[in-house]
Write a protein that holds these residues in place. Sequence first.
Motif, PDB file in Angstrom:
ATOM      1  N   ASN A  87     -35.421  17.493  -3.133  1.00 47.38           N
ATOM      2  CA  ASN A  87     -35.907  18.565  -4.009  1.00 47.38           C
ATOM      3  C   ASN A  87     -35.683  19.938  -3.394  1.00 47.38           C
ATOM      4  N   PHE A  88     -35.429  19.948  -2.083  1.00 45.23           N
ATOM      5  CA  PHE A  88     -35.280  21.210  -1.361  1.00 45.23           C
ATOM      6  C   PHE A  88     -33.949  21.202  -0.612  1.00 45.23           C
ATOM      7  N   PRO A  89     -32.875  21.680  -1.241  1.00 47.32           N
ATOM      8  CA  PRO A  89     -31.541  21.635  -0.627  1.00 47.32           C
ATOM      9  C   PRO A  89     -31.489  22.234   0.771  1.00 47.32           C
ATOM     10  N   VAL A  90     -32.245  23.289   1.019  1.00 46.81           N
ATOM     11  CA  VAL A  90     -32.192  23.933   2.328  1.00 46.81           C
ATOM     12  C   VAL A  90     -32.696  22.989   3.421  1.00 46.81           C
ATOM     13  N   ILE A  91     -33.576  22.050   3.073  1.00 45.24           N
ATOM     14  CA  ILE A  91     -34.063  21.064   4.027  1.00 45.24           C
ATOM     15  C   ILE A  91     -33.177  19.831   4.031  1.00 45.24           C
ATOM     16  N   ASP A  92     -32.747  19.396   2.869  1.00 44.95           N
ATOM     17  CA  ASP A  92     -31.960  18.171   2.750  1.00 44.95           C
ATOM     18  C   ASP A  92     -30.667  18.252   3.554  1.00 44.95           C
ATOM     19  N   GLN A  93     -30.054  19.413   3.616  1.00 43.89           N
ATOM     20  CA  GLN A  93     -28.778  19.556   4.336  1.00 43.89           C
ATOM     21  C   GLN A  93     -28.954  19.433   5.849  1.00 43.89           C
ATOM     22  N   LEU A  94     -30.169  19.552   6.318  1.00 39.69           N
ATOM     23  CA  LEU A  94     -30.407  19.470   7.759  1.00 39.69           C
ATOM     24  C   LEU A  94     -30.401  18.032   8.264  1.00 39.69           C
ATOM     25  N   TYR A  95     -30.737  17.064   7.397  1.00 42.81           N
ATOM     26  CA  TYR A  95     -30.880  15.690   7.840  1.00 42.81           C
ATOM     27  C   TYR A  95     -29.581  15.076   8.331  1.00 42.81           C
ATOM     28  N   SER A  96     -28.460  15.517   7.833  1.00 40.32           N
ATOM     29  CA  SER A  96     -27.176  14.943   8.231  1.00 40.32           C
ATOM     30  C   SER A  96     -26.590  15.595   9.477  1.00 40.32           C
ATOM     31  N   GLN A  97     -27.255  16.589  10.013  1.00 42.21           N
ATOM     32  CA  GLN A  97     -26.729  17.305  11.174  1.00 42.21           C
ATOM     33  C   GLN A  97     -27.290  16.744  12.479  1.00 42.21           C
ATOM     34  N   TYR A  98     -26.542  16.973  13.558  1.00 42.75           N
ATOM     35  CA  TYR A  98     -26.970  16.526  14.875  1.00 42.75           C
ATOM     36  C   TYR A  98     -27.947  17.533  15.475  1.00 42.75           C
ATOM     37  N   LEU A  99     -28.826  17.022  16.329  1.00 39.51           N
ATOM     38  CA  LEU A  99     -29.809  17.902  16.965  1.00 39.51           C
ATOM     39  C   LEU A  99     -29.131  18.995  17.780  1.00 39.51           C
ATOM     40  N   ARG A 100     -28.008  18.637  18.429  1.00 33.82           N
ATOM     41  CA  ARG A 100     -27.323  19.647  19.246  1.00 33.82           C
ATOM     42  C   ARG A 100     -26.762  20.769  18.384  1.00 33.82           C
ATOM     43  N   ASP A 101     -26.352  20.435  17.152  1.00 36.33           N
ATOM     44  CA  ASP A 101     -25.820  21.466  16.256  1.00 36.33           C
ATOM     45  C   ASP A 101     -26.939  22.372  15.746  1.00 36.33           C
ATOM     46  N   LEU A 102     -28.137  21.809  15.637  1.00 34.67           N
ATOM     47  CA  LEU A 102     -29.279  22.598  15.199  1.00 34.67           C
ATOM     48  C   LEU A 102     -29.932  23.335  16.358  1.00 34.67           C
ATOM     49  N   LYS A 103     -29.403  23.068  17.577  1.00 34.48           N
ATOM     50  CA  LYS A 103     -29.929  23.705  18.801  1.00 34.48           C
ATOM     51  C   LYS A 103     -31.415  23.405  18.987  1.00 34.48           C
ATOM     52  N   ILE A 104     -31.762  22.129  18.705  1.00 39.93           N
ATOM     53  CA  ILE A 104     -33.133  21.680  18.925  1.00 39.93           C
ATOM     54  C   ILE A 104     -33.212  21.004  20.290  1.00 39.93           C
ATOM     55  N   GLY A 105     -34.162  21.381  21.090  1.00 41.40           N
ATOM     56  CA  GLY A 105     -34.295  20.830  22.429  1.00 41.40           C
ATOM     57  C   GLY A 105     -33.675  21.736  23.470  1.00 41.40           C
ATOM     58  N   SER A 106     -33.626  21.265  24.683  1.00 40.11           N
ATOM     59  CA  SER A 106     -33.105  22.053  25.789  1.00 40.11           C
ATOM     60  C   SER A 106     -32.017  21.302  26.522  1.00 40.11           C
ATOM     61  N   ASN A 107     -30.983  22.016  26.937  1.00 42.04           N
ATOM     62  CA  ASN A 107     -29.917  21.404  27.713  1.00 42.04           C
ATOM     63  C   ASN A 107     -30.250  21.342  29.201  1.00 42.04           C
ATOM     64  N   SER A 108     -31.325  22.006  29.587  1.00 41.31           N
ATOM     65  CA  SER A 108     -31.725  22.058  31.002  1.00 41.31           C
ATOM     66  C   SER A 108     -33.216  21.750  31.150  1.00 41.31           C
ATOM     67  N   PRO A 109     -33.601  20.507  30.868  1.00 43.76           N
ATOM     68  CA  PRO A 109     -35.022  20.173  30.983  1.00 43.76           C
ATOM     69  C   PRO A 109     -35.488  20.258  32.435  1.00 43.76           C
ATOM     70  N   ILE A 110     -36.698  20.735  32.611  1.00 43.98           N
ATOM     71  CA  ILE A 110     -37.287  20.837  33.944  1.00 43.98           C
ATOM     72  C   ILE A 110     -37.940  19.511  34.342  1.00 43.98           C
ATOM     73  N   SER A 111     -38.617  18.898  33.397  1.00 47.31           N
ATOM     74  CA  SER A 111     -39.232  17.613  33.675  1.00 47.31           C
ATOM     75  C   SER A 111     -39.472  16.875  32.368  1.00 47.31           C
ATOM     76  N   ILE A 112     -39.617  15.563  32.467  1.00 49.53           N
ATOM     77  CA  ILE A 112     -39.916  14.721  31.318  1.00 49.53           C
ATOM     78  C   ILE A 112     -41.099  13.855  31.681  1.00 49.53           C
ATOM     79  N   LYS A 113     -42.152  13.880  30.848  1.00 50.12           N
ATOM     80  CA  LYS A 113     -43.358  13.104  31.121  1.00 50.12           C
ATOM     81  C   LYS A 113     -43.524  12.027  30.049  1.00 50.12           C
TER      82      LYS A 113
END
Length: 287
Positions: free
Chosen positions: A261-287
């Motif tokens: 129902n919301f094209p602006v959201i629906d188009q995000l589901y097919s994309q990779y997290l790296r393309d959306l720049k979600i997360g960090s490429n240099s994590p300091i720690s993982i718990k």
Amino acid sequence: MATPGRDTPSSTSPTMQTPQMNSSRGSIDASRSPRLGQANLHIQNPSSAAQHRQSFGDLRYPPSPRSTRQPSISSIAVQDLIDNPPHRTTPDSKFANRDWRTIRIAELSSPEDLKFIDINASVEEATNLLVDSGAPVLLLRDPRSTAPVVGTFDYNALNAYLLTAVGIAQPSEENAEKFAKMAQRAGQGKSIPVRDVRDIGRKESVTFLPESASLTKAIETFGKGVHRVLVAREGPEGNIEVTGLLSQTRLMRFLWENGRNFPVIDQLYSQYLRDLKIGSNSPISIK
């Protein structure tokens, strides 16, 4: 904001003065109280020394220091989500051709979601209601308070209580004596009231938002580390009524199931997290 999955329970802990409100008793001075839609509601556990009413204008959002921010959902919930991703159902037609940012939180909640219990009820009673009702959380009411809700009891609080009672989990130093006595009473088979265990485990404030608040406002609130909000409205006499509950996972499930129902959201589901720049490429720690 959390990833869709099962509701992750949390407990309540006071960090600031509590406004006193009640859906059936008392009222807030109309001359001091702005309209509910213009206020951000945030209340916490009332103390016995703070039994006076406050206006909506006295209420404010909880702070969001990153040093105290709690994880959105547990690692178990994340793994379960990976193993059993939710299926996308037919989107609800009533949300078609609408801007998702303008949808009111009241449209995603219902009074049927609310399960109340007296704060003086035993842990056994609360556990039975939690299991039998299938609710993710119980809302605590205190007959001595004018607040509509003074805290919550959920599986996180129950697990923390059980671990403390059997001596596996260790409470903080300032609560060690209190919980030691509680564990002793539990070992003797004595009834333990919910009021004594609600502060065990992860601490989170009880947060209210008006029915007219948008999903954008809900996301902003969840971004502060809040896992669920209570939906409220102002009654004819200025008293506050709780009309629903909205959690992070319910919001995310709604966006997943109605994304078409919301094209602006629906188009995000097919994309990779790296393309959306979600997360960090240099994590300091993982718990």
